[in-house]
Design a protein around this motif. Structure first.
Motif, PDB file in Angstrom:
ATOM      1  N   SER A  70       5.406  12.059 -62.211  1.00 44.60           N
ATOM      2  CA  SER A  70       6.431  11.102 -62.632  1.00 44.60           C
ATOM      3  C   SER A  70       7.758  11.478 -61.965  1.00 44.60           C
ATOM      4  CB  SER A  70       6.578  11.171 -64.153  1.00 44.60           C
ATOM      5  OG  SER A  70       7.889  10.839 -64.549  1.00 44.60           O
ATOM      6  N   THR A  71       8.435  10.520 -61.356  1.00 43.91           N
ATOM      7  CA  THR A  71       9.739  10.834 -60.736  1.00 43.91           C
ATOM      8  C   THR A  71      10.739  11.278 -61.805  1.00 43.91           C
ATOM      9  OG1 THR A  71      10.403   8.504 -60.834  1.00 43.91           O
ATOM     10  CG2 THR A  71       9.463   9.283 -58.745  1.00 43.91           C
ATOM     11  N   GLN A 100       2.896   7.240 -58.228  1.00 42.35           N
ATOM     12  CA  GLN A 100       2.990   8.098 -59.419  1.00 42.35           C
ATOM     13  C   GLN A 100       1.612   8.157 -60.073  1.00 42.35           C
ATOM     14  OE1 GLN A 100       7.184   8.001 -61.515  1.00 42.35           O
ATOM     15  NE2 GLN A 100       6.283   5.977 -61.591  1.00 42.35           N
ATOM     16  N   ARG A 150       5.669   7.259 -66.562  1.00 38.47           N
ATOM     17  CA  ARG A 150       5.848   7.101 -68.008  1.00 38.47           C
ATOM     18  C   ARG A 150       6.721   5.913 -68.360  1.00 38.47           C
ATOM     19  NH1 ARG A 150       8.937  10.590 -70.080  1.00 38.47           N
ATOM     20  NH2 ARG A 150       9.649  11.760 -68.275  1.00 38.47           N
ATOM     21  N   ARG A 179       8.367   4.108 -72.191  1.00 36.43           N
ATOM     22  CA  ARG A 179       8.913   4.691 -73.414  1.00 36.43           C
ATOM     23  C   ARG A 179       7.756   5.105 -74.320  1.00 36.43           C
ATOM     24  NH1 ARG A 179      12.400   0.198 -75.758  1.00 36.43           N
ATOM     25  NH2 ARG A 179      10.515  -0.926 -75.205  1.00 36.43           N
ATOM     26  N   ARG A 225       4.196   5.750 -73.237  1.00 35.82           N
ATOM     27  CA  ARG A 225       3.304   4.725 -72.692  1.00 35.82           C
ATOM     28  C   ARG A 225       3.169   4.984 -71.200  1.00 35.82           C
ATOM     29  NH1 ARG A 225       5.641   0.624 -76.785  1.00 35.82           N
ATOM     30  NH2 ARG A 225       7.520   0.650 -75.544  1.00 35.82           N
ATOM     31  N   LYS A 278       7.373  -9.516 -66.664  1.00 37.51           N
ATOM     32  CA  LYS A 278       8.036  -8.238 -66.386  1.00 37.51           C
ATOM     33  C   LYS A 278       7.773  -7.780 -64.952  1.00 37.51           C
ATOM     34  CE  LYS A 278       8.079  -3.542 -68.327  1.00 37.51           C
ATOM     35  NZ  LYS A 278       7.963  -2.812 -69.603  1.00 37.51           N
ATOM     36  N   ASN A 305       7.745  -3.541 -59.494  1.00 38.47           N
ATOM     37  CA  ASN A 305       6.478  -3.953 -58.870  1.00 38.47           C
ATOM     38  C   ASN A 305       6.760  -4.782 -57.622  1.00 38.47           C
ATOM     39  OD1 ASN A 305       5.112  -2.875 -61.082  1.00 38.47           O
ATOM     40  ND2 ASN A 305       5.262  -4.806 -62.200  1.00 38.47           N
TER      41      ASN A 305
HETATM   42  C1  BT5 Z   1       9.148   0.812 -69.367  1.00 37.14           C
HETATM   43  O1  BT5 Z   1       8.585   1.301 -70.513  1.00 37.14           O
HETATM   44  O2  BT5 Z   1       9.138  -0.343 -69.020  1.00 37.14           O
HETATM   45  C2  BT5 Z   1       9.818   1.882 -68.523  1.00 37.14           C
HETATM   46  C3  BT5 Z   1       9.139   2.058 -67.210  1.00 37.14           C
HETATM   47  C4  BT5 Z   1       9.870   3.038 -66.329  1.00 37.14           C
HETATM   48  C5  BT5 Z   1       9.084   3.412 -65.099  1.00 37.14           C
HETATM   49  C6  BT5 Z   1       9.864   4.257 -64.154  1.00 37.14           C
HETATM   50  S1  BT5 Z   1       9.066   4.447 -62.624  1.00 37.14           S
HETATM   51  C7  BT5 Z   1      10.155   5.688 -62.145  1.00 37.14           C
HETATM   52  C8  BT5 Z   1      10.393   6.542 -63.377  1.00 37.14           C
HETATM   53  N1  BT5 Z   1       9.405   7.587 -63.525  1.00 37.14           N
HETATM   54  C9  BT5 Z   1       8.649   7.426 -64.626  1.00 37.14           C
HETATM   55  O3  BT5 Z   1       7.718   8.180 -64.980  1.00 37.14           O
HETATM   56  N2  BT5 Z   1       9.056   6.328 -65.289  1.00 37.14           N
HETATM   57  C10 BT5 Z   1      10.175   5.683 -64.624  1.00 37.14           C
HETATM   58  P1  BT5 Z   1       8.015   0.423 -71.703  1.00 37.14           P
HETATM   59  O4  BT5 Z   1       9.039  -0.579 -72.147  1.00 37.14           O
HETATM   60  O5  BT5 Z   1       7.505   1.407 -72.693  1.00 37.14           O
HETATM   61  O6  BT5 Z   1       6.813  -0.373 -71.046  1.00 37.14           O
HETATM   62  C11 BT5 Z   1       5.590   0.247 -70.762  1.00 37.14           C
HETATM   63  C12 BT5 Z   1       4.532  -0.843 -70.782  1.00 37.14           C
HETATM   64  O7  BT5 Z   1       4.689  -1.649 -69.608  1.00 37.14           O
HETATM   65  C13 BT5 Z   1       3.094  -0.322 -70.686  1.00 37.14           C
HETATM   66  O8  BT5 Z   1       2.582  -0.023 -71.957  1.00 37.14           O
HETATM   67  C14 BT5 Z   1       2.356  -1.488 -70.046  1.00 37.14           C
HETATM   68  O9  BT5 Z   1       2.036  -2.464 -71.019  1.00 37.14           O
HETATM   69  C15 BT5 Z   1       3.415  -2.083 -69.157  1.00 37.14           C
HETATM   70  N3  BT5 Z   1       3.274  -1.631 -67.761  1.00 37.14           N
HETATM   71  C16 BT5 Z   1       2.826  -0.489 -67.259  1.00 37.14           C
HETATM   72  N4  BT5 Z   1       2.878  -0.448 -65.926  1.00 37.14           N
HETATM   73  C17 BT5 Z   1       3.390  -1.635 -65.578  1.00 37.14           C
HETATM   74  C18 BT5 Z   1       3.696  -2.192 -64.351  1.00 37.14           C
HETATM   75  N5  BT5 Z   1       3.526  -1.552 -63.200  1.00 37.14           N
HETATM   76  N6  BT5 Z   1       4.217  -3.437 -64.387  1.00 37.14           N
HETATM   77  C19 BT5 Z   1       4.440  -4.096 -65.543  1.00 37.14           C
HETATM   78  N7  BT5 Z   1       4.167  -3.599 -66.759  1.00 37.14           N
HETATM   79  C20 BT5 Z   1       3.641  -2.379 -66.759  1.00 37.14           C
END
Ligand code: BT5
Length: 253
Positions: A22-23, A46, A50, A52, A55, A115, A140
């Motif tokens: 994870s970055t 990655q 991660r 929130r 997840r 999203k 994405n």
């Molecule tokens: C987020 O969490 O939306 C925060 C995502 C942050 C990612 C970045 S990438 C760089 C940095 N390094 C990390 O490890 N993280 C950050 P949340 O609101 O909890 O949404 C997570 C949910 O989004 C998951 O449970 C899926 O349902 C959905 N999801 C997962 N991957 C996705 C994707 N690539 N595109 C759209 N939805 C996704």
């Protein structure tokens, strides 16, 4: 990824990896050491991205932008607005591409109500002082970036689907960072808050806020409070404040 385009930006140091867990994890580790202000960690893939509440966030190779920016906040930096800084930076870059992004408070970016990006802000504390803030952003680019529909808790999309053609990750990354750097000195201003509020999805619409406890709050989305909290009006006409935290926002059915 060719990072030459970043050379003119006033960044700290840049660390690029073909593949990481994870970055945000690497950025936190680096921030605990000596990472200068506005240093960034970028990865092409990655394997343990991660969201929130632990997840998962998917970033398959070559499909997306996975970026973490390290801030060394000043004493008066409003930390509760840093998620807005990430949201404004990503939406600014989408606007440059001619898209119509919206912010699904608190941490999602939508294109056509789906999203396209998520933000994960994590703060490192020294007692009551924030030593560093890591603003993680995942965007994405191609449809291969998306998890399977059954793994999603909200519909997802990519820049390529919204544009109808491929977008350059390098140029998008440059725009996100240029906006981030330009808006950071304004983060405490009314102008910053207004820009953030103007881009919110579901304005004046009925929404529901789902808390971690599964408790649901219903109301009409009015806008933002000064600290970036969400302001709702309930059925009795009372104003409710929803603080930034692990809550999910949905349009009311
Ligand atoms: C987020 O969490 O939306 C925060 C995502 C942050 C990612 C970045 S990438 C760089 C940095 N390094 C990390 O490890 N993280 C950050 P949340 O609101 O909890 O949404 C997570 C949910 O989004 C998951 O449970 C899926 O349902 C959905 N999801 C997962 N991957 C996705 C994707 N690539 N595109 C759209 N939805 C996704």
């Amino acid at each position: 990824m060719n990072l030459k385009l970043l050379e003119s930006l006033a960044l700290g140091e840049v660390r690029y990896f073909d593949s990481v867990g994870s970055t945000n994890d690497l950025a936190i580790e680096w921030a605990n050491q000596n990472a200068p202000h506005l240093s960034i960690v970028i990865a092409d893939e990655q394997t343990a991205g991660r969201g929130r509440l632990n997840r998962k966030w998917l970033t398959p190779k070559g499909t997306a932008l996975a970026l973490s920016v390290i801030l060394r906040p000043e004493e008066n930096t409003p930390l509760s607005r840093t998620v807005g800084l990430g949201a404004l930076a990503i939406t600014d870059a989408c606007l440059k591409l001619g898209l119509a992004p919206q912010i699904k408070w608190p941490n999602d970016i939508l294109l056509n109500n789906k999203k396209v990006a998520g933000i994960l802000v994590e703060t490192l504390w020294d007692g009551a002082t924030a030593r560093a803030v890591v603003v993680g952003m995942g965007v994405n680019f191609t449809k291969e970036a998306l998890p399977p529909a059954e793994a999603l808790n909200f519909p997802a999309t990519s820049l390529e689907s919204a544009l109808g053609k491929a977008a350059s990750r390098e140029e998008f990354l440059r725009e996100v960072l240029a906006s981030f750097i330009a808006r950071l000195p304004q983060i405490a201003s009314a102008q910053f808050l207004n820009a953030w509020a103007e881009r919110l999805a579901y304005q004046n619409e009925e929404v529901q806020i789902i808390a971690q406890s599964d408790e649901i709050t219903h109301g009409k989305l009015l806008g933002l409070e000064n600290d970036g909290s969400l302001s709702l009006q309930n059925a009795n006409g009372n104003r409710l404040t929803i603080r930034y935290g692990d809550v999910s926002l949905r349009p009311s059915a």
